[in-house]
Design an enzyme around this catalytic site. Structure first.
Site, mmCIF file in Angstrom:
data_model
loop_
_atom_site.group_PDB
_atom_site.id
_atom_site.type_symbol
_atom_site.label_atom_id
_atom_site.label_comp_id
_atom_site.label_asym_id
_atom_site.label_seq_id
_atom_site.Cartn_x
_atom_site.Cartn_y
_atom_site.Cartn_z
ATOM 1 N N THR A 28 0.876 -1.172 0.000
ATOM 2 C CA THR A 28 0.000 0.000 0.000
ATOM 3 C C THR A 28 0.907 1.212 0.000
ATOM 4 O O THR A 28 1.625 1.472 0.961
ATOM 5 C CB THR A 28 -0.924 0.012 1.214
ATOM 6 O OG1 THR A 28 -1.746 -1.155 1.184
ATOM 7 C CG2 THR A 28 -1.810 1.251 1.218
ATOM 8 N N LYS B 41 -7.201 1.267 -2.869
ATOM 9 C CA LYS B 41 -6.785 0.901 -1.511
ATOM 10 C C LYS B 41 -6.990 2.054 -0.547
ATOM 11 O O LYS B 41 -7.336 1.850 0.623
ATOM 12 C CB LYS B 41 -5.322 0.454 -1.507
ATOM 13 C CG LYS B 41 -4.835 -0.083 -0.161
ATOM 14 C CD LYS B 41 -5.628 -1.296 0.321
ATOM 15 C CE LYS B 41 -5.201 -1.766 1.712
ATOM 16 N NZ LYS B 41 -3.904 -2.459 1.728
ATOM 17 N N LYS C 135 0.445 5.269 8.143
ATOM 18 C CA LYS C 135 0.971 5.546 6.806
ATOM 19 C C LYS C 135 -0.145 5.621 5.773
ATOM 20 O O LYS C 135 -0.203 6.545 4.957
ATOM 21 C CB LYS C 135 1.987 4.475 6.440
ATOM 22 C CG LYS C 135 2.545 4.558 5.015
ATOM 23 C CD LYS C 135 1.910 3.527 4.075
ATOM 24 C CE LYS C 135 2.190 2.100 4.506
ATOM 25 N NZ LYS C 135 1.646 1.111 3.551
#
Length: 291
Positions: A97, A172, A240
């Site tokens: 990701t 995502k 993140k």
């Protein structure tokens, strides 16, 4: 025909993916910084290499599953990198990701070098990786997506082409927005129940199949009730991801209300030393489950 796959980043998600790829008949080359952490899959048939260069040479496809965008840049552009070492025509599949703009750059640079580059972040967590039922969010050229379908089918079941390079990562980001909202809802609901002195196991059993049920409640509710904060997905990684989602929303001029709040809660937990715990440790922002 894809037969030999190099896998870079054999961690919580990567290791079960390696196992499922081997079960599907692929020959696996692996690289990890700490060999002792992958001795089990080596014993099961994966070939270990001490450098990325050695690992990827001659492979039909390379899959990367590393932690952060800076790690993606390192494995593709660093001193010991994929672009300089993989065979021309190989399929390069980044399952990290990561930043959508970085995914676009990888596609552009890789295409110039003669590679087929796809951004394929996954969702389904550690349990989904173990069961081989991950959702695969694929960005890149459609013919490359179709060529790599046997790889995707070895590790996932919900496999969808999202469009051009970077769109896998955008999908995502949308997923992580859903995760953040659902998980914060789980924690607030349990905090509410605990504050009222309710039996949280009974509450969980009552709500898990109702309209408020969710994948986050089903997967992480029992862990919260058991005081199990072992990571299936690290707090540092959801921080993140939510930062990336916030940055992308900013570039679009889109105001997100929930994401900044949940991100701040996770960052507070990380500052208190919980960054390597599972995302279910978000409950600690609300209540002490030991009391």
């Amino acid at each position: 025909m894809i037969q030999t796959i190099a896998f870079i980043g054999v961690g919580i998600m990567g290791k079960p993916m390696v196992r499922n790829l081997m079960k599907a008949g692929f020959s696996l080359h692996i690289f990890a910084r700490h060999k002792e952490k992958v001795e089990d899959v080596i014993a099961e048939g994966a070939a270990f290499y001490h450098s990325i260069k050695e690992c990827v040479q001659g492979c039909d496809a390379v899959i990367t599953m590393v932690g952060f965008p800076k790690d993606v840049e390192e494995v593709y552009y660093g001193k010991d990198n994929i672009f300089d070492s993989a065979k021309k025509g190989a399929y390069l599949i980044d399952c990290t990701t990561s930043s959508p703009s970085l995914a676009v750059r990888l596609h552009e640079d890789g295409s110039e070098k003669g590679f087929h580059v796809l951004d394929v972040p996954v969702t389904g967590g550690e349990s989904g990786a173990i069961k081989g039922i991950l959702s695969m969010l694929v960005g890149g050229d459609k013919e490359d997506y179709e060529a790599c379908m046997p790889i995707f089918q070895a590790v996932g079941t919900n496999i969808n082409y999202q469009g051009q390079a970077g769109n896998g990562q955008h999908a995502k980001m949308a997923n992580q927005i859903l995760v953040a909202g659902a998980l914060s809802g789980v924690c607030e609901a349990l905090a509410y129940g605990k504050a009222r002195g309710m039996d949280l196991q009974v509450l969980f059993d009552s709500l898990s199949t109702g309209a408020g049920g969710s994948a986050q409640l089903s997967a992480l509710g029992p862990k919260i009730l058991a005081g199990n904060y072992q990571p299936g997905f690290f707090i540092k990684h959801i921080i993140k991801d939510l930062k990336l989602a916030s940055q992308e929303a900013d570039t679009l001029g889109l105001k997100l209300d929930m994401v900044p709040e949940v991100l701040a809660d996770f960052e507070d937990l990380a500052a208190k030393g919980h960054e390597n715990e599972g995302s279910q440790a978000l409950i600690k922002h609300y209540i002490d489950m030991e009391k």
